[in-house]
Each structure stands twice: as structure tokens, then as C-alpha cells.
Design an enzyme around this catalytic site. Structure first.
Site, short mmCIF file in Angstrom:
data_model
loop_
_atom_site.label_atom_id
_atom_site.label_comp_id
_atom_site.label_asym_id
_atom_site.label_seq_id
_atom_site.Cartn_x
_atom_site.Cartn_y
_atom_site.Cartn_z
N ARG A 127 -17.03 14.95 -1.53
CA ARG A 127 -17.53 13.71 -0.83
C ARG A 127 -17.42 12.43 -1.77
NH1 ARG A 127 -21.66 17.20 0.57
NH2 ARG A 127 -21.47 18.19 2.51
N LYS A 149 -7.06 0.90 0.65
CA LYS A 149 -6.85 1.87 2.06
C LYS A 149 -6.07 3.37 1.67
CE LYS A 149 -5.88 -1.60 5.65
NZ LYS A 149 -4.76 -2.07 6.33
N GLU A 191 7.02 -6.85 0.59
CA GLU A 191 5.55 -6.95 0.67
C GLU A 191 5.33 -8.19 -0.12
OE1 GLU A 191 3.73 -5.37 2.56
OE2 GLU A 191 4.36 -3.10 2.47
N LYS A 233 -3.97 -10.76 -2.08
CA LYS A 233 -4.53 -9.44 -1.47
C LYS A 233 -6.12 -9.51 -1.87
CE LYS A 233 -4.06 -4.93 -0.05
NZ LYS A 233 -3.23 -3.77 0.29
N GLU A 243 -11.09 -4.53 7.19
CA GLU A 243 -10.34 -4.67 8.39
C GLU A 243 -11.00 -5.15 9.64
OE1 GLU A 243 -6.34 -3.71 8.05
OE2 GLU A 243 -5.90 -3.92 10.32
N ARG A 247 -7.97 -9.15 7.46
CA ARG A 247 -7.39 -8.41 6.47
C ARG A 247 -6.05 -7.73 7.53
NH1 ARG A 247 -8.86 -3.31 2.41
NH2 ARG A 247 -6.64 -2.79 2.02
N ASN A 251 -0.69 -7.16 7.54
CA ASN A 251 0.01 -6.19 7.99
C ASN A 251 1.25 -7.33 9.14
OD1 ASN A 251 -0.72 -3.59 7.73
ND2 ASN A 251 -2.65 -3.96 9.01
N HIS A 254 4.44 -5.21 10.16
CA HIS A 254 4.22 -3.70 9.97
C HIS A 254 4.20 -2.96 11.32
CE1 HIS A 254 3.23 -4.76 5.81
NE2 HIS A 254 2.82 -3.62 5.40
N HIS A 258 6.50 0.03 11.11
CA HIS A 258 5.82 1.37 11.43
C HIS A 258 6.75 2.12 12.66
CE1 HIS A 258 1.82 0.60 9.24
NE2 HIS A 258 2.72 0.66 8.45
N HIS A 271 9.31 2.28 3.61
CA HIS A 271 8.36 1.44 4.33
C HIS A 271 8.84 0.13 4.17
CE1 HIS A 271 4.45 0.32 5.25
NE2 HIS A 271 4.39 -0.50 4.06
P1 NAD Z 1 6.96 5.94 -2.80
O1 NAD Z 1 5.41 6.18 -3.31
O2 NAD Z 1 7.57 6.77 -1.87
O3 NAD Z 1 8.06 5.41 -4.14
C1 NAD Z 1 9.33 5.19 -4.19
C2 NAD Z 1 10.17 5.93 -4.76
O4 NAD Z 1 10.39 5.38 -5.99
C3 NAD Z 1 9.88 7.62 -4.85
O5 NAD Z 1 10.89 8.29 -4.90
C4 NAD Z 1 9.03 7.61 -6.03
O6 NAD Z 1 9.12 8.93 -6.66
C5 NAD Z 1 9.87 6.61 -6.94
N1 NAD Z 1 9.48 6.25 -7.96
C6 NAD Z 1 8.07 5.50 -8.18
N2 NAD Z 1 7.99 4.98 -9.30
C7 NAD Z 1 8.95 4.95 -10.15
C8 NAD Z 1 9.56 4.57 -11.10
N3 NAD Z 1 8.69 4.02 -12.12
N4 NAD Z 1 11.05 4.84 -11.76
C9 NAD Z 1 11.46 5.74 -10.95
N5 NAD Z 1 11.30 5.99 -9.68
C10 NAD Z 1 9.90 5.67 -9.34
O7 NAD Z 1 7.07 4.29 -1.97
P2 NAD Z 1 6.34 3.07 -2.32
O8 NAD Z 1 7.26 2.18 -1.49
O9 NAD Z 1 5.87 2.85 -3.53
O10 NAD Z 1 5.02 2.94 -1.33
C11 NAD Z 1 5.28 3.27 0.30
C12 NAD Z 1 3.96 4.01 0.65
O11 NAD Z 1 2.95 2.96 0.57
C13 NAD Z 1 3.92 4.27 2.10
O12 NAD Z 1 3.48 5.62 2.41
C14 NAD Z 1 3.05 3.22 2.79
O13 NAD Z 1 2.60 3.40 4.11
C15 NAD Z 1 2.04 3.00 1.59
N6 NAD Z 1 1.68 1.66 1.72
C16 NAD Z 1 0.00 1.69 1.39
C17 NAD Z 1 -0.48 0.42 1.44
C18 NAD Z 1 -2.04 0.36 1.37
O14 NAD Z 1 -2.64 -0.61 1.41
N7 NAD Z 1 -2.71 1.50 0.89
C19 NAD Z 1 0.17 -0.60 1.46
C20 NAD Z 1 1.68 -0.88 1.64
C21 NAD Z 1 2.03 0.44 1.75
N1 GLY Z 2 -1.34 -3.38 3.20
C1 GLY Z 2 -2.21 -3.66 4.27
C2 GLY Z 2 -3.46 -3.68 3.82
O1 GLY Z 2 -3.95 -3.36 2.67
O2 GLY Z 2 -4.42 -3.96 4.40
#
Ligand code: NAD
Ligand code: GLY
Length: 372
Positions: A127, A149, A191, A233, A243, A247, A251, A254, A258, A271
Site C-alpha cells: 500500500r 503520475k 515535451e 511543470k 488533474e 493540469r 497533455n 497527447h 496517444h 511517445h
Molecule cells: P523509454 O522509457 O522507453 O526510454 C526510451 C529508450 O531510451 C529506451 O529504449 C530506454 O532503454 C533508452 N534509454 C533510457 N535512458 C537511456 C540512456 N541514458 N542512454 C541510452 N538509452 C537510454 O521512453 P521515454 O521517452 O523516456 O518515456 C516514455 C514513457 O513516459 C511513455 O510510456 C509515456 O507514457 C510516459 N510518460 C509519462 C508521463 C508522466 O507524467 N508520468 C509524462 C510523459 C510521458
Molecule cells: N505529462 C502530463 C502530466 O504529467 O500531467
């Protein structure tokens, strides 16, 4: 190559007793001071993936060895396609196999996929246990690691299962961006660009002047981009953590993005690529709603293209492409009673959330997608 150096003051995300610092700078991963004051426990678990763990997990493990008697590492398979229940369960397996108690601290070492999954595991194991974000992609440093998030995907929709759960700290080591593939750097720039039209046109001006430096990984330029993005942010999340309104502007792009990600199958487009193209579509919708002029849309399109991102949408269905986009977008979390809500640019530097007639959205999709 990254050039230059930068040391930056921490930012704070203002959430009362859940406030936390965001550290941004070079070499932070290997500095003991980055971890000072974090929760103590007998065990810590580093969650990473098969790509990032070989690069950075040992450096982190050595630092954490000073704080915790036992430090474990779990390396998940790499990719958006693994942001699912089965892979999430590997984190719980590791925690239970090592008899980790509720004081155990999770460290998310990787991009947004690792960060979102680790956060969700931390929110739900016993939890709720503490976790720390150590984002290693530009996208994760400017967006996903900040704000709490957490989620996994469902085959029918992106980030559909998750929780709001804040980390103890975010540690953005700019040096980790040295090893990031070019395409991933561009995805992160989407982003960063987002924050301009929704909140800060001075940032958009700055990005137009520094896009080449960012793509060349100049560390001073990266430091500014990460810091300004996190400031915006933090301000938005500080006002609307869960949100209930504001917030949602984070997006921008997005809703269309998406749909592209889900429609093509997770992982086909990154993404950030979906968001880049989605911003062109959302800006075009804003124009067709009479909110911004065509020159604004063109300015954004040029910048997104200069970041190395796609600006033309893919065809998701040869028979009824716009219908397929609409079907996917109705599953968006902002939808209410089946009505899709879009983040639109009300005026340059200011965003809002609105519905739009399906016929108009169809026109936008037709105008922004590859010819069938
Ligand atoms: P990812 O986590 O898939 O990383 C991208 C690629 O880069 C992967 O292959 C990873 O292994 C590689 N990588 C990471 N760091 C590296 C480094 N320093 N050197 C070499 N390779 C490296 O993708 P991302 O773009 O970081 O994140 C996308 C995800 O984030 C999506 O799932 C999206 O939905 C999520 N997201 C979440 C929020 C939130 O507020 N929580 C906001 C935006 C996006
Ligand atoms: N990436 C959108 C949010 O964090 O709300």
C-alpha cells in the site's frame, strides 16, 4: 556529444508535506550529496531495464551501498510494449523474493517507462513504499519523472491503469543523456516544445534560437531546457496535482498522440513522436476553432520538424482513418460521457480544454495525415 558543464540549484515541487526537490546537473549520479537525506531502510531495489542497467546501475548501486545494507537490481525488458501487468509483476516478484519490507526504497533508473512502472509498483506494494526517480532520458527529465503520475498501459488504452504517487526526489543527471539515441533525444524535445505554446512563449523563442545546440547536446542548453520545463511543470502540478482542471494542459498534443501510439501498436512510434505530431494536429484544431492564426501553427510545425520529429500523421485505418482516430480518442482519460476533450491553444502561451464537433475533428485529421 555533450559539451560544457553546469551545476544548478535544486527546484522544489510545492505539494505541502509531499513536496520534494528536483536536482538537475552534471555528474549527479555518482555524487554522494545527491542521496543525502533520502529515506533509510535495510534494503533498496533499483528498477531499470536491460539497456540502461548495464550503463548506470553499478554507479548507482555503489552510491546506495553506503545507505542500505542490501541493494538489489531488477532489469526489465526494454520498451513501451512491456509497460504492462506482466512486466510490472516482475518488480513485485523481486520485492517479495528478497523479503522487502514496507520501508524498502525503490529507485527508478531509466526513461519514462521504467519511471511510470516503478512509481506504480511503489504506490501499490504494501500500500505504498518510498521511491526516487532517476530519469535518464530527456523526456523523463523534463516531464514524466516529475509530478507523480504513474501507470501501465492496457491494450485498449494508454496509461489507463495507475495512481498519483509522488517520489521522494528527482535526480536529473544531464551526463546520462550522452548515451541517449538521437531519436529518443528528439522525442524528449517534443515535451520541451510543449511548454512553450501552453505556458511560456519566451521558451518557444529560446527553443527556436537553441534547437541546434540542444540537438548537439550542449549541456548548458540542455540544463536550461530541463530546468525551465521542470519549473513550468512544478508550477502546474503545485496548483492541480490530481488533474481536476489545469493540469490537463500538460497533455497538449497527447490526445492525438496517444491515438497514434495505440493505433500503430505501442512502440512503433515513440511517445514523444506521437506528441510532436499530435501538437501539430491540436494546433491545427485550435486554428480551425478560430483561436490562433495559421502563422502560429506553421511556426510550431517548423520547430517540431527541426527537433527531428514527424509532423504528418500516419494512416491508422485505410477505410476510415478519421473514424479510427476518433474511436481511439474517445478512450482518452479526458473524455467525458463519450465526448472527446482536446487541449487547445486559446492564445499563444495559454491553453484550455474544449470539446469540438466530430466533423471539424475529421477535417483536421484529414488535413494533417498522410494521403490514403
Ligand atoms: P523509454 O522509457 O522507453 O526510454 C526510451 C529508450 O531510451 C529506451 O529504449 C530506454 O532503454 C533508452 N534509454 C533510457 N535512458 C537511456 C540512456 N541514458 N542512454 C541510452 N538509452 C537510454 O521512453 P521515454 O521517452 O523516456 O518515456 C516514455 C514513457 O513516459 C511513455 O510510456 C509515456 O507514457 C510516459 N510518460 C509519462 C508521463 C508522466 O507524467 N508520468 C509524462 C510523459 C510521458
Ligand atoms: N505529462 C502530463 C502530466 O504529467 O500531467
Amino acid at each position: 556529444m555533450i559539451s560544457g558543464s553546469a551545476a544548478i540549484q535544486p527546484l522544489h515541487i510545492p505539494l505541502g508535506d509531499r513536496s520534494y526537490p528536483i536536482l538537475i546537473g552534471s555528474g549527479l549520479l555518482a555524487q554522494a550529496s545527491s542521496y543525502a537525506g533520502l529515506p533509510r531502510a535495510s534494503q533498496a531495489l533499483i528498477v531499470s531495464n536491460e539497456t540502461v542497467a548495464p550503463l548506470y546501475a553499478e554507479t548507482l548501486r555503489q552510491q546506495l551501498g553506503v545507505l542500505y545494507a542490501r541493494v538489489h537490481v531488477v532489469a526489465l525488458p526494454d520498451g513501451e510494449a512491456y509497460k504492462d501487468w506482466q512486466t510490472l509483476n516482475r518488480i513485485f516478484d523481486a520485492l517479495l523474493e528478497k523479503a522487502c519490507d514496507r520501508k524498502t526504497v525503490l529507485y527508478a533508473l531509466g526513461g519514462g517507462v521504467v519511471g511510470d512502472m516503478t512509481g506504480f509498483a511503489a504506490a501499490s506494494y504494501m500500500r505504498g513504499i518510498p521511491f526516487v526517480q532517476i530519469p535518464t532520458t530527456l523526456l523523463a527529465q523534463v516531464d514524466s519523472s516529475v509530478g507523480g503520475k504513474t501507470a501501465i498501459n492496457h491494450p485498449l488504452g494508454k496509461n489507463m491503469i495507475g495512481a498519483f504517487y509522488q517520489p521522494q526526489r528527482v535526480i536529473c543527471d544531464l551526463d546520462t543523456l550522452r548515451t541517449l539515441p538521437e531519436r529518443e533525444l528528439s522525442a524528449g524535445l517534443a515535451e520541451v516544445i510543449k511548454y512553450g505554446p501552453i505556458a511560456d512563449m519566451a521558451l518557444l523563442d529560446w527553443l527556436e534560437r537553441h534547437m541546434d545546440a540542444l540537438r548537439a547536446r550542449d549541456v548548458s542548453a540542455l540544463a536550461h531546457a530541463v530546468r525551465r520545463s521542470c519549473e513550468i511543470k512544478a508550477d502546474v502540478v503545485g496548483q492541480d496535482e490530481r488533474e481536476s482542471g489545469l493540469r490537463a494542459i500538460l497533455n497538449f498534443g497527447h490526445t492525438f498522440g496517444h491515438a497514434i501510439e495505440a493505433g500503430l501498436g505501442y512502440g512503433a512510434w515513440l511517445h514523444g513522436e506521437g506528441v510532436g505530431c499530435g501538437m501539430v494536429m491540436a494546433a491545427t484544431l485550435s486554428h480551425r476553432l478560430g483561436l490562433v492564426d495559421a502563422a502560429f501553427v506553421q511556426r510550431l510545425r517548423v520547430l517540431i520538424e527541426r527537433a527531428g520529429l514527424p509532423v504528418v500523421g500516419p494512416v491508422l485505418n485505410a477505410d476510415d482513418n478519421a473514424g479510427r482516430y476518433l474511436e481511439l480518442m474517445r478512450l482518452d482519460k479526458k473524455s467525458e460521457a463519450g465526448e472527446i476533450k482536446f487541449v487547445v491553444i486559446e492564445a499563444p502561451g495559454r491553453a484550455g480544454v474544449r470539446g469540438a464537433p466530430d466533423a471539424l475533428v475529421r477535417e483536421v485529421i484529414d488535413a494533417c495525415c498522410l494521403r490514403q
